[in-house]
Design a protein around this motif. Structure first.
Motif, mmCIF file in Angstrom:
data_model
loop_
_atom_site.group_PDB
_atom_site.id
_atom_site.type_symbol
_atom_site.label_atom_id
_atom_site.label_comp_id
_atom_site.label_asym_id
_atom_site.label_seq_id
_atom_site.Cartn_x
_atom_site.Cartn_y
_atom_site.Cartn_z
ATOM 1 N N THR A 150 0.835 -1.205 0.000
ATOM 2 C CA THR A 150 0.000 0.000 0.000
ATOM 3 C C THR A 150 0.864 1.248 0.000
ATOM 4 O OG1 THR A 150 -1.725 -1.174 1.191
ATOM 5 C CG2 THR A 150 -1.807 1.227 1.243
ATOM 6 N N PHE A 151 1.877 1.231 0.832
ATOM 7 C CA PHE A 151 2.759 2.390 0.873
ATOM 8 C C PHE A 151 3.491 2.572 -0.445
ATOM 9 C CE2 PHE A 151 6.957 4.210 1.655
ATOM 10 C CZ PHE A 151 6.579 5.443 2.148
ATOM 11 N N SER A 152 4.018 1.482 -0.989
ATOM 12 C CA SER A 152 4.832 1.577 -2.198
ATOM 13 C C SER A 152 4.024 1.944 -3.431
ATOM 14 C CB SER A 152 5.542 0.249 -2.461
ATOM 15 O OG SER A 152 6.414 -0.045 -1.419
ATOM 16 N N LEU A 153 2.838 1.437 -3.537
ATOM 17 C CA LEU A 153 2.073 1.626 -4.765
ATOM 18 C C LEU A 153 1.087 2.791 -4.715
ATOM 19 C CD1 LEU A 153 1.327 -2.111 -5.571
ATOM 20 C CD2 LEU A 153 3.081 -0.650 -6.567
ATOM 21 N N LEU A 154 0.618 3.136 -3.548
ATOM 22 C CA LEU A 154 -0.407 4.175 -3.470
ATOM 23 C C LEU A 154 0.082 5.465 -2.829
ATOM 24 C CD1 LEU A 154 -3.469 2.035 -2.385
ATOM 25 C CD2 LEU A 154 -2.931 2.893 -4.653
ATOM 26 N N ILE A 155 0.704 5.350 -1.688
ATOM 27 C CA ILE A 155 1.048 6.548 -0.923
ATOM 28 C C ILE A 155 2.312 7.205 -1.446
ATOM 29 C CG2 ILE A 155 1.634 7.400 1.381
ATOM 30 C CD1 ILE A 155 -0.150 5.173 2.485
ATOM 31 N N GLN A 156 3.314 6.415 -1.754
ATOM 32 C CA GLN A 156 4.594 6.995 -2.169
ATOM 33 C C GLN A 156 4.496 7.816 -3.462
ATOM 34 O OE1 GLN A 156 7.646 4.176 -2.937
ATOM 35 N NE2 GLN A 156 9.267 5.609 -2.472
ATOM 36 N N PRO A 157 3.826 7.371 -4.520
ATOM 37 C CA PRO A 157 3.712 8.234 -5.705
ATOM 38 C C PRO A 157 2.980 9.542 -5.436
ATOM 39 C CG PRO A 157 3.189 5.984 -6.274
ATOM 40 C CD PRO A 157 3.313 6.035 -4.788
ATOM 41 N N LYS A 158 2.005 9.504 -4.549
ATOM 42 C CA LYS A 158 1.307 10.751 -4.219
ATOM 43 C C LYS A 158 2.241 11.723 -3.490
ATOM 44 C CE LYS A 158 -3.384 9.018 -3.887
ATOM 45 N NZ LYS A 158 -4.160 9.901 -4.723
ATOM 46 N N LEU A 159 3.060 11.190 -2.586
ATOM 47 C CA LEU A 159 3.982 12.053 -1.863
ATOM 48 C C LEU A 159 5.070 12.599 -2.781
ATOM 49 C CD1 LEU A 159 4.422 10.143 1.506
ATOM 50 C CD2 LEU A 159 3.200 12.259 1.104
ATOM 51 N N LEU A 160 5.528 11.785 -3.710
ATOM 52 C CA LEU A 160 6.596 12.233 -4.600
ATOM 53 C C LEU A 160 6.107 13.204 -5.666
ATOM 54 C CD1 LEU A 160 8.602 8.936 -5.084
ATOM 55 C CD2 LEU A 160 9.207 10.920 -3.724
ATOM 56 N N SER A 161 4.819 13.267 -5.891
ATOM 57 C CA SER A 161 4.305 14.180 -6.909
ATOM 58 C C SER A 161 4.224 15.620 -6.412
ATOM 59 C CB SER A 161 2.926 13.723 -7.376
ATOM 60 O OG SER A 161 1.986 13.909 -6.347
ATOM 61 N N PHE A 162 4.300 15.828 -5.108
ATOM 62 C CA PHE A 162 4.259 17.186 -4.580
ATOM 63 C C PHE A 162 5.540 17.927 -4.954
ATOM 64 C CE2 PHE A 162 1.519 15.330 -1.068
ATOM 65 C CZ PHE A 162 0.357 15.784 -1.647
ATOM 66 N N THR A 163 5.392 19.184 -5.258
ATOM 67 C CA THR A 163 6.573 19.988 -5.532
ATOM 68 C C THR A 163 7.040 20.619 -4.236
ATOM 69 O OG1 THR A 163 5.195 21.884 -6.020
ATOM 70 C CG2 THR A 163 5.864 20.501 -7.888
ATOM 71 N N SER A 164 8.311 20.667 -4.087
ATOM 72 C CA SER A 164 8.835 21.249 -2.857
ATOM 73 C C SER A 164 8.709 22.768 -2.924
ATOM 74 C CB SER A 164 10.288 20.853 -2.653
ATOM 75 O OG SER A 164 11.070 21.392 -3.681
ATOM 76 N N THR A 165 8.439 23.383 -1.812
ATOM 77 C CA THR A 165 8.249 24.826 -1.786
ATOM 78 C C THR A 165 9.570 25.572 -1.723
ATOM 79 O OG1 THR A 165 8.040 24.765 0.602
ATOM 80 C CG2 THR A 165 6.012 24.624 -0.674
ATOM 81 N N ASN A 166 10.607 24.873 -1.339
ATOM 82 C CA ASN A 166 11.894 25.523 -1.191
ATOM 83 C C ASN A 166 12.903 24.822 -2.107
ATOM 84 O OD1 ASN A 166 13.746 27.265 -0.263
ATOM 85 N ND2 ASN A 166 13.970 26.356 1.754
ATOM 86 N N SER A 167 12.741 25.012 -3.400
ATOM 87 C CA SER A 167 13.591 24.300 -4.338
ATOM 88 C C SER A 167 15.003 24.875 -4.312
ATOM 89 C CB SER A 167 13.016 24.386 -5.743
ATOM 90 O OG SER A 167 12.944 25.726 -6.130
ATOM 91 N N PRO A 168 15.989 24.039 -4.420
ATOM 92 C CA PRO A 168 17.369 24.526 -4.380
ATOM 93 C C PRO A 168 17.722 25.271 -5.659
ATOM 94 C CG PRO A 168 17.324 22.177 -4.748
ATOM 95 C CD PRO A 168 15.909 22.598 -4.500
ATOM 96 N N THR A 169 18.558 26.265 -5.516
ATOM 97 C CA THR A 169 18.999 27.040 -6.669
ATOM 98 C C THR A 169 20.499 26.868 -6.834
ATOM 99 O OG1 THR A 169 19.352 28.976 -5.299
ATOM 100 C CG2 THR A 169 17.191 28.768 -6.347
ATOM 101 N N ASP A 170 20.939 27.033 -8.055
ATOM 102 C CA ASP A 170 22.368 26.937 -8.320
ATOM 103 C C ASP A 170 23.068 28.213 -7.869
ATOM 104 O OD1 ASP A 170 22.161 24.461 -9.384
ATOM 105 O OD2 ASP A 170 22.065 25.161 -11.457
#
Length: 54
Positions: A19-39
């Motif tokens: 359940t975690f691997s197939l359902l929850i993890q893709p949803k969590l990884l689809s969020f964009t981070s609010t503090n993206s790193p810059t070069d």
């Protein structure tokens, strides 16, 4: 000792991980981070400290 019987608990553990691997993890990884790193391409050299006794 009933806690040594893995029959129901192993199934529950497998279902939880699937359940975690197939359902929850893709949803969590689809969020964009609010503090993206810059070069950091520009680096400035710090000015040396001027000591009064030298």
């Amino acid at each position: 000792m009933p806690q040594l019987n893995p029959n129901p608990w192993f199934t529950i553990m497998l279902l939880t991980w699937f359940t975690f691997s197939l359902l929850i993890q893709p949803k969590l990884l689809s969020f964009t981070s609010t503090n993206s790193p810059t070069d950091k391409t520009t680096t400035t050299k710090p000015t040396p400290w001027t000591w009064p006794w030298t």
